[in-house]
Design a protein around this motif. Sequence first.
Motif, mmCIF file in Angstrom:
data_model
loop_
_atom_site.group_PDB
_atom_site.id
_atom_site.type_symbol
_atom_site.label_atom_id
_atom_site.label_comp_id
_atom_site.label_asym_id
_atom_site.label_seq_id
_atom_site.Cartn_x
_atom_site.Cartn_y
_atom_site.Cartn_z
ATOM 1 N N ILE A 35 0.827 -1.207 0.000
ATOM 2 C CA ILE A 35 0.000 0.000 0.000
ATOM 3 C C ILE A 35 0.858 1.252 0.000
ATOM 4 O O ILE A 35 0.575 2.226 -0.692
ATOM 5 C CB ILE A 35 -0.961 -0.064 1.199
ATOM 6 C CG1 ILE A 35 -2.063 -1.029 0.813
ATOM 7 C CG2 ILE A 35 -1.534 1.288 1.507
ATOM 8 C CD1 ILE A 35 -2.905 -1.484 1.903
ATOM 9 N N ILE A 36 1.949 1.216 0.736
ATOM 10 C CA ILE A 36 2.852 2.367 0.704
ATOM 11 C C ILE A 36 3.417 2.536 -0.701
ATOM 12 O O ILE A 36 3.500 3.646 -1.233
ATOM 13 C CB ILE A 36 3.992 2.176 1.719
ATOM 14 C CG1 ILE A 36 3.427 2.118 3.122
ATOM 15 C CG2 ILE A 36 4.974 3.297 1.611
ATOM 16 C CD1 ILE A 36 4.459 1.802 4.148
ATOM 17 N N MET A 37 3.800 1.417 -1.301
ATOM 18 C CA MET A 37 4.328 1.495 -2.671
ATOM 19 C C MET A 37 3.310 2.120 -3.598
ATOM 20 O O MET A 37 3.628 2.986 -4.416
ATOM 21 C CB MET A 37 4.664 0.085 -3.176
ATOM 22 C CG MET A 37 6.027 -0.388 -2.772
ATOM 23 S SD MET A 37 6.189 -2.127 -3.094
ATOM 24 C CE MET A 37 6.108 -2.151 -4.856
ATOM 25 N N GLY B 138 -2.494 9.102 2.106
ATOM 26 C CA GLY B 138 -3.181 7.857 2.446
ATOM 27 C C GLY B 138 -2.193 6.785 2.827
ATOM 28 O O GLY B 138 -2.362 6.077 3.827
ATOM 29 N N ALA B 139 -1.113 6.692 2.054
ATOM 30 C CA ALA B 139 -0.133 5.647 2.312
ATOM 31 C C ALA B 139 0.528 5.863 3.662
ATOM 32 O O ALA B 139 0.738 4.916 4.437
ATOM 33 C CB ALA B 139 0.912 5.648 1.210
ATOM 34 N N MET B 140 0.848 7.130 3.955
ATOM 35 C CA MET B 140 1.536 7.364 5.227
ATOM 36 C C MET B 140 0.612 7.117 6.407
ATOM 37 O O MET B 140 1.023 6.593 7.443
ATOM 38 C CB MET B 140 2.090 8.771 5.269
ATOM 39 C CG MET B 140 3.246 8.892 4.317
ATOM 40 S SD MET B 140 4.187 10.372 4.524
ATOM 41 C CE MET B 140 4.863 10.146 6.112
ATOM 42 N N ARG B 141 -0.637 7.484 6.232
ATOM 43 C CA ARG B 141 -1.596 7.169 7.306
ATOM 44 C C ARG B 141 -1.669 5.672 7.507
ATOM 45 O O ARG B 141 -1.673 5.173 8.640
ATOM 46 C CB ARG B 141 -2.980 7.681 6.924
ATOM 47 C CG ARG B 141 -3.141 9.167 7.089
ATOM 48 C CD ARG B 141 -4.547 9.521 6.758
ATOM 49 N NE ARG B 141 -4.793 10.937 6.926
ATOM 50 C CZ ARG B 141 -5.991 11.479 6.762
ATOM 51 N NH1 ARG B 141 -7.009 10.720 6.429
ATOM 52 N NH2 ARG B 141 -6.170 12.763 6.933
ATOM 53 N N GLU B 142 -1.721 4.964 6.405
ATOM 54 C CA GLU B 142 -1.820 3.506 6.499
ATOM 55 C C GLU B 142 -0.594 2.934 7.215
ATOM 56 O O GLU B 142 -0.715 2.099 8.119
ATOM 57 C CB GLU B 142 -1.933 2.929 5.081
ATOM 58 C CG GLU B 142 -1.679 1.450 4.975
ATOM 59 C CD GLU B 142 -2.852 0.618 5.437
ATOM 60 O OE1 GLU B 142 -3.873 1.220 5.790
ATOM 61 O OE2 GLU B 142 -2.732 -0.607 5.453
ATOM 62 N N ALA C 299 -9.446 9.249 -2.682
ATOM 63 C CA ALA C 299 -9.631 7.838 -2.335
ATOM 64 C C ALA C 299 -8.397 7.286 -1.672
ATOM 65 O O ALA C 299 -8.185 6.082 -1.635
ATOM 66 C CB ALA C 299 -9.974 7.027 -3.569
ATOM 67 N N GLY C 300 -7.522 8.179 -1.172
ATOM 68 C CA GLY C 300 -6.339 7.688 -0.475
ATOM 69 C C GLY C 300 -5.361 7.039 -1.430
ATOM 70 O O GLY C 300 -5.180 7.488 -2.567
ATOM 71 N N PHE C 301 -4.773 5.973 -0.968
ATOM 72 C CA PHE C 301 -3.655 5.401 -1.724
ATOM 73 C C PHE C 301 -4.067 4.857 -3.083
ATOM 74 O O PHE C 301 -3.239 4.702 -3.950
ATOM 75 C CB PHE C 301 -2.988 4.297 -0.897
ATOM 76 C CG PHE C 301 -3.898 3.164 -0.577
ATOM 77 C CD1 PHE C 301 -4.028 2.102 -1.455
ATOM 78 C CD2 PHE C 301 -4.638 3.160 0.597
ATOM 79 C CE1 PHE C 301 -4.875 1.067 -1.158
ATOM 80 C CE2 PHE C 301 -5.479 2.121 0.880
ATOM 81 C CZ PHE C 301 -5.604 1.071 -0.001
ATOM 82 N N HIS C 302 -5.357 4.545 -3.299
ATOM 83 C CA HIS C 302 -5.713 4.007 -4.610
ATOM 84 C C HIS C 302 -6.414 5.026 -5.489
ATOM 85 O O HIS C 302 -7.153 4.677 -6.398
ATOM 86 C CB HIS C 302 -6.523 2.726 -4.474
ATOM 87 C CG HIS C 302 -7.773 2.864 -3.655
ATOM 88 N ND1 HIS C 302 -8.855 3.560 -4.075
ATOM 89 C CD2 HIS C 302 -8.090 2.388 -2.424
ATOM 90 C CE1 HIS C 302 -9.803 3.513 -3.163
ATOM 91 N NE2 HIS C 302 -9.358 2.816 -2.137
ATOM 92 N N THR C 303 -6.161 6.316 -5.218
ATOM 93 C CA THR C 303 -6.783 7.349 -6.027
ATOM 94 C C THR C 303 -6.507 7.158 -7.519
ATOM 95 O O THR C 303 -7.392 7.306 -8.357
ATOM 96 C CB THR C 303 -6.248 8.726 -5.589
ATOM 97 O OG1 THR C 303 -6.489 8.868 -4.202
ATOM 98 C CG2 THR C 303 -6.926 9.837 -6.343
ATOM 99 N N GLU C 304 -5.269 6.831 -7.845
ATOM 100 C CA GLU C 304 -4.889 6.801 -9.248
ATOM 101 C C GLU C 304 -5.115 5.445 -9.894
ATOM 102 O O GLU C 304 -4.777 5.247 -11.042
ATOM 103 C CB GLU C 304 -3.396 7.167 -9.376
ATOM 104 C CG GLU C 304 -3.031 8.522 -8.809
ATOM 105 C CD GLU C 304 -3.531 9.648 -9.688
ATOM 106 O OE1 GLU C 304 -4.164 9.358 -10.713
ATOM 107 O OE2 GLU C 304 -3.293 10.811 -9.328
ATOM 108 N N TYR C 305 -5.652 4.510 -9.144
ATOM 109 C CA TYR C 305 -5.763 3.156 -9.690
ATOM 110 C C TYR C 305 -7.109 2.956 -10.358
ATOM 111 O O TYR C 305 -8.103 3.591 -10.008
ATOM 112 C CB TYR C 305 -5.583 2.119 -8.590
ATOM 113 C CG TYR C 305 -4.137 1.851 -8.295
ATOM 114 C CD1 TYR C 305 -3.459 0.860 -8.987
ATOM 115 C CD2 TYR C 305 -3.443 2.625 -7.389
ATOM 116 C CE1 TYR C 305 -2.132 0.622 -8.734
ATOM 117 C CE2 TYR C 305 -2.116 2.401 -7.145
ATOM 118 C CZ TYR C 305 -1.465 1.402 -7.814
ATOM 119 O OH TYR C 305 -0.146 1.165 -7.588
ATOM 120 N N SER C 306 -7.096 2.096 -11.320
ATOM 121 C CA SER C 306 -8.349 1.765 -11.982
ATOM 122 C C SER C 306 -8.277 0.308 -12.396
ATOM 123 O O SER C 306 -7.224 -0.320 -12.343
ATOM 124 C CB SER C 306 -8.552 2.662 -13.196
ATOM 125 O OG SER C 306 -7.528 2.409 -14.128
ATOM 126 N N GLY C 307 -9.420 -0.199 -12.789
ATOM 127 C CA GLY C 307 -9.454 -1.532 -13.362
ATOM 128 C C GLY C 307 -9.058 -2.611 -12.372
ATOM 129 O O GLY C 307 -9.326 -2.526 -11.178
#
Lengths: 524, 104, 786, 278
Positions: A249-251, A264-268, A348-356
């Motif tokens: 998740i940090i990655m 988001g990653a740092m909070r996690e 959306a935190g750490f997965h803001t840029e993710y899709s699919g």
Amino acid sequence: MTQISVPWQPTQPVRYGLLSRPIVGVAVFIYRMAAPFVRRFPGPILIGAVVGVCLIVWLHALTYAYVDARILGAASVSADPAAAISWTSPGTWGLPPSTVAALIESAGGPAAAWSSILGYLLWPLQFSLTRDLLGLGGLFGLFNLIPIYTIWWERKVAGRIQSRLGPMRVGGWHGWSQSVADGIKLILKEDLIPDGADRILFRAAPYFALVPAGLAFLALPFGAAYVFRELDVALVFILGVLGIEVVGIIMAGWASNNKWSVYGAMREACQMVSYEIPMGMALLIPVVSVGSLSLSVIGEAQSEGWFSWLVFSNPFTFVAFVAYFIASLASCKRAPFDLPEAESELVAGFHTEYSGLRWAFFFFAEYAVMFIVGGLASILFLGGWNSPFPASWGASWSDGILMQGLKGLVFNGPIWFVAKCVFFLYVQIWLRWTLPRIRIDQVLYACVQVLLPLTMLLLLGNTLWVWASMSDSPAWAGVDRIVTYGLGLIGLAFALMFPAIAAYGFYFRRRLVGNLVQDAMPGS
Amino acid sequence: MATISLNHYLIVGAVLFCTGLFTMMTKRNAIGILIGVELVLNSVNVNLIAFDRYLGPNRMDGQLMALFVIVLAAAEAALAVGICINLYKNVATVDVDRATSLRG
Amino acid sequence: MGEHFYEILLALGVLSPMVSFWILVFAGPKLGKPTAGWTAVVLGMGVPLALATWVLISWWWGEDSVSRAALTENAFRFHWADIGSVPITLGVKLDSLTVAMYFMVTFVAFWIFVFSIGYMSGHSDEVDGQSKYSRFFAYLSLFAFSMLGLVISSNLLFLFIFWELVGLCSYLLIGFYFDKAYASAAAIKAFVTNRVGDFGFLIGLMLVFYQLGTLDLDQAAAVFAEQAATGSGIFSSDFSLFGWSLATVMGVGLFCGAMGKSAQFPLHVWLPDAMAGPTPVSALIHAATMVAAGVYLVARVFRLMTPDALMFIALIGCLTLTLMALVAIVQVDIKKCLAYSTLSQLGYMIFGLGCGAWIAALFHLMTHAFFKAMLFLCSGQVIEGCHHEQDMRKMGGLRKKMPVTCWTFFVGVLAISGAGIAGTTIGLGGFFSKDEILAVAYVRAFEWDDAGKHEVHDGDAAHALGSTHPVTGVRLVSDPVQNAHGGFARAEARGAANAHGEDTQHVGHDDSARASIFGTIPALPKWMFYLALFTAYVTPFYMMRCWWMTFMGKPRDENVYRHAHESKLMYVPLAVLAVGTLLASYFLFRPLIADAATAATAAPLVLALDGHEHTAAIGAAHRFLTFGVGGAFIIAFLAAIAIYRRGLETPERIRRALAPLHLVLVHKYFFDEVYDVIWVKGCLLLAKVARFIDTWIVDSIFDMLAAATERIAAFSGLILDKHGVDGVVNGVARSSTDFAGFIRRWQTGRIRHYVIFATGVATVVFLWIWLAGASNADAAVVSAGM
Amino acid sequence: MPYANDVNNDLFLNRMIFNAMANSTHRTRAEGLGLRDAALIRCAQTFDHSRRLKPAAQGRAKIFPALDCLRWLNPVVGLVCLAVLVVWGPGASSVAAADTLASDVAGVTQAVPGGVLEALLFYLVAGTTVISSLGVCIAKNIVRMAVWLFVALGSVALLYLLLAANFLGAIQLLVYSGGTLVLLIFGIMLTSKSPWVRFEPHRLELLGAAVICGALLVGLCAALTGTTWHGMEEVMPGTSVAALGRRLLTVYLVPFEVAGVLLMIVMVGAAHLARQEK
């Protein structure tokens, strides 16, 4: 459905993953074939599926037990040198099928043709490789099913809590295939990578999050014999792999090159690293009580019914169970600890840029981890796969085969375990749609200043309690017994509260929910 | 080659050791140096556990030593990261070449 | 009952105040004013008291003497660590003494805790804007933990640790009002004085460790007895100090700790000053429990004492009890008066132990704890009621304003005075305990023939009887008292003594060997007995004086009298303790202690005294003394009333008549002044002398040297340096600058360069050694050293 | 089929928004888009934080276009390797049965009883270890280094499992990968100004370091292979956690306590370092 016209043509066709088209094709084909039946008989199919899974599980256990006890056991008793099977010395492929057939016959099985067929069928089961592959298949299926149906369920529960219906369309009966359809959509979606992203890490991150969640299933016992790998350090192993999930998740957050993602990653990272400590300490409490890190041993120690469950063993375990549950909510970033993906602050935190599919992987991981922490809670505190009745009521070889199956289902085994995990999933979902999210400073305060000292004290107290119980003092044993029964009765009251509230809600459903139920709720 | 002997593990340890050293020698980022140190510590652990397994089974001394090394490494990492952050606070960089305020 | 049932309960009772302490430390200020106090009452003392009651009941009425002995024998010992070859074990010293002491401490402390809530609620105790309320109860809880831990310790090391912890608590609580100079000075004084004693204790401890090779109380005693029998170990040394053997030095060293903690004669100076603390603290720590810890320690290490050491103890106790009792007569501060009476009573206990009156001394400890705690609480009630007026000259006539306090105080006065009806068994605590000490002292002083022959004889008889006639625990321990006072038949007395017969039998085997080492057990000097007897007359006098000045007569200060009132919450503890004083000591404690005496006093010095051989001699002495001392309180009371009946005029006249004596007493024999002159002024003088030497002798030498150097330097600088040396030096400097420039380039200040250099050199050395060693085949073979 | 329509619609919308985002800057006016589309594009840009996005395949140099169709194999192969490693790793050494339920009845073969498969596993794991450690020292970017270190730590944990040190393996995962490494990454994130800042060492330093480390490695390997070890000829089963714990709390009690004290000191030190300056 409104159609949106496209005023321009894309400059180049969108590229999908090579497998996505065949997967979607197969899925759509299966659905087309099954749709008429599913439309007409959704209830029976669902119930049939559940019963079928139970039967398969039971048959699998029975077959293994049969092979172990009657065939391999007999073979080891006989002086046959072939019994010393070695995988490494080629040429000996275990007991030949004919021997297996003979053993089946001698064990009182069917004769002649049937036994030879059975011999061939059961022959592969003597190799652990076969069993491993079968187990892997089962675990893989489970690993897929859990997120798919938990997500569907979450949406349904959320709908009910918010006085609406949730998904109703896809699949016909209460939108039961909504998640499948979503999955197909996600597979088909395009794989987006922001320009400034670290491409390799961005692409690798979902796997780093997904794989540990899957690995944890390898050491998680679903029953006394239903464990893929019996590890003497299973608990630490599972905690370890859950701990490395955070790296993925940090990655993801860092590789996105987006400040919300990094937040988001740092909070996690912050949350996970801190909550792992109270969680681990709370889990050490039953470990101290039982004296083993092996989940199977811990589960077996609670086989004497409701009052032998570790949560009722003494006041410290009772509180530790609650502490563990809170910490586990934080460690699988569920509400009220879902800060890493707080949509009101961090998009959306750490997965803001993710899709699919990559996006979906994160959710697979999250829901699988929810199941695992629920599983840990039930093994370490709530008796694991044991029913609330003593093990002596369960199946034994002296029973008839039907009786064995029935008792095996009712008194022991993975059914109970999965039911408890599902209960914990439900509680997690329920909490998510009930509690507001808390701030990050409150999250850390709760961990460092409340949970950590609490679990430390509990560990100390439990250790003293266990130490005191070791003295064989009848006076102390009496105190212990009284406390155990008292706590057990409190727990029983809690457990009975759920059906009672459900019954209350069902009885007054019209007043409580309104017109909604008159049309769509089951039992209306 | 089919039988894995002690030397196999020791060579892996040696590789880890040398790469760790190389990392320490060539990185200017303070945390990079720390990462090199972690590699070196891991090489030691691999050696300890390999010796424990092959030379003195069931004595567990190697494993316990490795356990202590892990504990020390965790402690050392925590402190070192704290120092790095303080370095960053003071000189606004983690480039160890630029932390020269004590240099004559 | 379970195997280690008692130990677990006692240990839990020790841990409970610790929990309370941590709660109060961390959450105390949040809990607020009454809650913090009640937390301490419930967790800090309520739980231990409940457990102690449970233990006491099961121990005393649930077990018989045989099972008790078995439990003591099989007590759990946790092997904690090793120092060298000496194992350090952790466990609960489980015997009747522990149970009695534990119960006494928890019971007294519980009511004092309750009292404290009332006492502290009225105080404006803010320092730096923070209330010290919860801190007070946190300290009390810590004290409870330490004290209970001290009581149950089976090991001298842990006993020492808890010993220091109670010292710390005492320090903290004396200096509780640390914003007042006298309080912090008193705290420091107490701490430092105690360190002096603890130094001796440490020496004793080291001797135990080094010579006996164990720190466990039982084992140490066993080793000591064995060494005494064989004349080896600590007895084989030719060491001698003041004619004492090493064993005696060890005993005296251990006793030094008790001297500090129990404020015995040369180290007594801290206790009166310790009254600067809050009154509940004075009651709990500086009257009932902590100061008694010294006595408890001596009782615990009684088996390690030689006759010489015991004589020393008796001497110190005798001096303390007499001198302090005299000082108490002239005190006008109500708390100081009680403090000196405490000192005197502690002296009695120590004296009793020194004479060998083990049971009587500890019995006196128990009874004293009750009535002295109650007296202090009464004084706290008075002080609180009179708006912190402690001067008795301003009181008087308070009985109308505070009747409950007045009459509970009077019960205490009666108890400490040893009031009772001579020749009967009717009397209060001191009546039995003090008289018994005196009885033993009498036998030691007058009927002792330096060999103790008659005792052996009686021991045999007791043994013979004991094998056929086992006596239940309850009966046997109440017997000696009744025997002494009620004149029971002599045979019964023997039967009673017989209860302890097992022990006589046990040590009887090495009788001759023991005789060689303890050949002469000296008789007690007669003046010691006379002093103790005299003090028995002084005690009721000053107590009556105190009570009369406070409560009777006419009010002497209108202001104080008008404000005097009683607090309701606070007199519940008073009443309970008064009832306890009347009942518990008589019915419970003496039997309990007598039960423990068997094992706990199995010293090489088997005194034919007290619990072992409470025989005809002592019985007769006791009966005789009953009439000698039993009337003392009446005489002394009458004397006190006669003097103080009409206010302060008569005493004033007497004071003027005996002015020099009064001066000595008021200045407490000038101890503080002497200490000030010897130690404080001495240190200052030493510093002045050192300073003089430094300024005038050392400095002038250096000045002279400097002057000489200056001269020589002027010469060499002008002639040698400028012309000759500079040229050489400049040349060297230039070349070294060049060389340094070359070296400096390698000293880059960069970590990785250092790593590269270091690793490079290490690699070269490694390769070199390996290649060189490769030629030698043996060198390459590494053995795993299985 | 309403569900298929749903999917298509969603997909369609997605693609449209996406293309709008991808092409917004230079196409909005040139292609004469309507107001509604422009609004949609602006909306998309808002979501995008004003950064251009590209589809995955764009802008990447295709070196072997023919092989590109096999790229889906990457994760599959990776997952399979990982699964093989982790699934059979713990079973590779027969764990002492002291603490475990003896689930394997007589006759059931061990998963990987040694020999060829163990060797295979070892080479797989050791290869991963070596490659990832080389990755650590070659990587220029500090985060990449940390990720390589993560892989190295994980594979070292697998080495422990192969060496029958199950507890150590799990602890390595728990403490090292899950704790220490996250701490390092935390430090990296708190101290890096920009993800792409690099501090390059001097070429001579690189050369010197490479020579020294190479020489050391060669020397070590040669020395190792030339050494005869006198140990147990036969490898014994692994030790149980209980035995480990018992030894830790008896023989190694003092180091254990000292380690506890050390951790406490470190905690205090770290708290001191991290406190806010007034």
